[in-house]
Motif scaffolding. Structure first.
Motif, PDB file in Angstrom:
ATOM      1  N   ASP A 181       0.835  -1.215   0.000  1.00  0.00           N
ATOM      2  CA  ASP A 181       0.000   0.000   0.000  1.00  0.00           C
ATOM      3  C   ASP A 181       0.867   1.261   0.000  1.00  0.00           C
ATOM      4  O   ASP A 181       0.578   2.222  -0.705  1.00  0.00           O
ATOM      5  CB  ASP A 181      -0.910   0.029   1.233  1.00  0.00           C
ATOM      6  CG  ASP A 181      -1.914  -1.120   1.254  1.00  0.00           C
ATOM      7  OD1 ASP A 181      -2.294  -1.596   0.177  1.00  0.00           O
ATOM      8  OD2 ASP A 181      -2.318  -1.528   2.361  1.00  0.00           O
ATOM      9  N   GLU A 182       1.928   1.252   0.802  1.00  0.00           N
ATOM     10  CA  GLU A 182       2.786   2.448   0.887  1.00  0.00           C
ATOM     11  C   GLU A 182       3.456   2.737  -0.463  1.00  0.00           C
ATOM     12  O   GLU A 182       3.613   3.894  -0.841  1.00  0.00           O
ATOM     13  CB  GLU A 182       3.873   2.303   1.967  1.00  0.00           C
ATOM     14  CG  GLU A 182       3.388   2.073   3.382  1.00  0.00           C
ATOM     15  CD  GLU A 182       2.380   3.084   3.896  1.00  0.00           C
ATOM     16  OE1 GLU A 182       2.120   4.098   3.233  1.00  0.00           O
ATOM     17  OE2 GLU A 182       1.827   2.836   4.974  1.00  0.00           O
ATOM     18  N   SER A 183       3.832   1.679  -1.171  1.00  0.00           N
ATOM     19  CA  SER A 183       4.461   1.879  -2.478  1.00  0.00           C
ATOM     20  C   SER A 183       3.484   2.607  -3.409  1.00  0.00           C
ATOM     21  O   SER A 183       3.878   3.469  -4.192  1.00  0.00           O
ATOM     22  CB  SER A 183       4.856   0.543  -3.105  1.00  0.00           C
ATOM     23  OG  SER A 183       5.665  -0.176  -2.213  1.00  0.00           O
ATOM     24  N   ARG A 184       2.206   2.232  -3.297  1.00  0.00           N
ATOM     25  CA  ARG A 184       1.174   2.896  -4.108  1.00  0.00           C
ATOM     26  C   ARG A 184       1.018   4.353  -3.658  1.00  0.00           C
ATOM     27  O   ARG A 184       0.931   5.257  -4.494  1.00  0.00           O
ATOM     28  CB  ARG A 184      -0.154   2.136  -3.917  1.00  0.00           C
ATOM     29  CG  ARG A 184      -1.298   2.591  -4.775  1.00  0.00           C
ATOM     30  CD  ARG A 184      -2.474   1.622  -4.696  1.00  0.00           C
ATOM     31  NE  ARG A 184      -3.070   1.522  -3.372  1.00  0.00           N
ATOM     32  CZ  ARG A 184      -3.031   0.435  -2.604  1.00  0.00           C
ATOM     33  NH1 ARG A 184      -2.435  -0.657  -2.996  1.00  0.00           N
ATOM     34  NH2 ARG A 184      -3.604   0.440  -1.416  1.00  0.00           N
ATOM     35  N   HIS A 185       1.029   4.592  -2.338  1.00  0.00           N
ATOM     36  CA  HIS A 185       0.842   5.970  -1.845  1.00  0.00           C
ATOM     37  C   HIS A 185       1.945   6.905  -2.310  1.00  0.00           C
ATOM     38  O   HIS A 185       1.681   8.035  -2.698  1.00  0.00           O
ATOM     39  CB  HIS A 185       0.794   5.986  -0.304  1.00  0.00           C
ATOM     40  CG  HIS A 185      -0.343   5.210   0.266  1.00  0.00           C
ATOM     41  ND1 HIS A 185      -0.420   4.855   1.588  1.00  0.00           N
ATOM     42  CD2 HIS A 185      -1.451   4.707  -0.331  1.00  0.00           C
ATOM     43  CE1 HIS A 185      -1.533   4.168   1.785  1.00  0.00           C
ATOM     44  NE2 HIS A 185      -2.164   4.064   0.641  1.00  0.00           N
ATOM     45  N   VAL A 186       3.178   6.431  -2.257  1.00  0.00           N
ATOM     46  CA  VAL A 186       4.262   7.338  -2.661  1.00  0.00           C
ATOM     47  C   VAL A 186       4.253   7.555  -4.184  1.00  0.00           C
ATOM     48  O   VAL A 186       4.475   8.668  -4.646  1.00  0.00           O
ATOM     49  CB  VAL A 186       5.658   6.886  -2.142  1.00  0.00           C
ATOM     50  CG1 VAL A 186       5.695   6.830  -0.625  1.00  0.00           C
ATOM     51  CG2 VAL A 186       6.096   5.578  -2.732  1.00  0.00           C
ATOM     52  N   ALA A 187       3.937   6.502  -4.929  1.00  0.00           N
ATOM     53  CA  ALA A 187       3.916   6.649  -6.400  1.00  0.00           C
ATOM     54  C   ALA A 187       2.788   7.590  -6.840  1.00  0.00           C
ATOM     55  O   ALA A 187       3.002   8.502  -7.642  1.00  0.00           O
ATOM     56  CB  ALA A 187       3.758   5.281  -7.053  1.00  0.00           C
ATOM     57  N   TYR A 188       1.575   7.382  -6.313  1.00  0.00           N
ATOM     58  CA  TYR A 188       0.445   8.259  -6.662  1.00  0.00           C
ATOM     59  C   TYR A 188       0.701   9.666  -6.147  1.00  0.00           C
ATOM     60  O   TYR A 188       0.335  10.652  -6.786  1.00  0.00           O
ATOM     61  CB  TYR A 188      -0.859   7.733  -6.052  1.00  0.00           C
ATOM     62  CG  TYR A 188      -1.494   6.557  -6.772  1.00  0.00           C
ATOM     63  CD1 TYR A 188      -0.753   5.753  -7.639  1.00  0.00           C
ATOM     64  CD2 TYR A 188      -2.834   6.248  -6.574  1.00  0.00           C
ATOM     65  CE1 TYR A 188      -1.348   4.674  -8.273  1.00  0.00           C
ATOM     66  CE2 TYR A 188      -3.432   5.167  -7.210  1.00  0.00           C
ATOM     67  CZ  TYR A 188      -2.682   4.380  -8.051  1.00  0.00           C
ATOM     68  OH  TYR A 188      -3.271   3.312  -8.668  1.00  0.00           O
TER      69      TYR A 188
END
Ligand SMILES: [Fe+2]
Ligand SMILES: [Fe+2]
Length: 285
Positions: A181-188
């Motif tokens: 989830d965190e990987s998605r948050h930083v990318a978005y």
């Protein structure tokens, strides 16, 4: 390629597929605390301390991303902030529950332990984030939260997973789940910041300055925690050599064969590398 931030897409992709798969794997593993933790005071202490740091981080992420919905300037930003809020609420809950499992034997409360891990510099950093999001600047709040706070924290989750794998595979799976989830948050987050600052060079310069200052402060905070935890892990790994005999903290690097200073160097170098790449994607370098 445009990112689909609709709630429908997120529900299908994340809660319905990703979380369900992860929950099934966790159920099969079983949440019972491993005996090695219950029987080793030093191991139990690192377990509680580390989990309390996860709780502090995830609770702050929850409160900040929730506040970000208030001033989200576009539908895309509003949806994304709402999704992130629920992701963070789930992270806080899973780590809080595991901290509860860990605290049962010690007679301490989860709240006492979570308060103890919060250093004054981290408290100040979080207060700054609350001030910025409450003050209403969406982009600056998003930069502090997703690009600085999470942007520097998420590479650490990959290390945390490896450190805990031999001792508490259930916790390692929780960390991995949050990491996705965190990987998605930083990318978005990087995508949104880049998009929202297009054509506004004055605002971009202001945000860049804020990002540099905040990254410096957060870097010092992480240096403290990385030293603290790598040292603690190093001493428990020496106490429990059988348990950590084949454990790697980074691909190809055994904990047992790497002096803790070297472990710190490798971890910090990877945070710097990934963080620099992230800021470049956000247009902030
Ligand atoms: Fe999170
Ligand atoms: Fe997050």
């Amino acid at each position: 390629m445009p990112i689909d931030t609709s709630i429908k897409h997120w529900v299908n992709k994340v809660p319905a597929r990703q979380w369900q798969k992860e929950d099934q794997a966790l159920f099969q593993m079983g949440a019972t605390l491993p005996l090695t933790i219950a029987e080793s005071r030093p191991l139990a202490e690192v377990h509680r301390l580390d989990l309390s740091l996860f709780v502090v981080f995830e609770e702050a992420a929850l409160r900040i991303s929730g506040a970000l919905t208030r001033r989200a300037p576009t539908e895309e930003a509003l949806n994304f902030s709402a999704q992130q809020t629920l992701d963070e609420a789930r992270h806080r809950e899973i780590f809080w529950q595991r901290l509860g499992d860990s605290c049962q034997a010690s007679g301490k409360t989860q709240t006492e332990i979570s308060e103890a891990i919060l250093t004054p510099p981290l408290r100040r950093f979080l207060e700054r984030c609350y001030e910025v999001v409450d003050g209403g600047d969406f982009i600056e709040g998003l930069v502090l939260m997703n690009l600085v706070f999470e942007g520097m924290a998420y590479p650490l989750y990959a290390y945390e997973r490896r450190y805990w794998q031999p001792v508490d595979p259930y916790l390692a799976a929780l960390v991995h789940s949050a990491f996705i989830d965190e990987s998605r948050h930083v990318a978005y987050g990087a995508h949104l910041v880049n998009q929202l600052l297009q054509g506004d060079s004055a605002h971009q310069a202001k945000v860049k300055k804020l990002c540099q200052e905040a990254s410096l402060a957060m870097g010092e905070i992480f240096t403290y925690y990385i030293h603290k935890f790598v040292k603690l892990f190093d001493s428990v790994a020496r106490l429990h050599q059988d348990l950590f005999a084949t454990a790697e903290f980074a691909p190809g690097h055994l904990i047992a064969a790497t002096p803790y200073q070297k472990q710190i160097e490798i971890i910090q170098a990877s945070i710097t590398k990934q963080h620099t790449e992230l800021l470049a994607r956000a247009g902030l370098t």
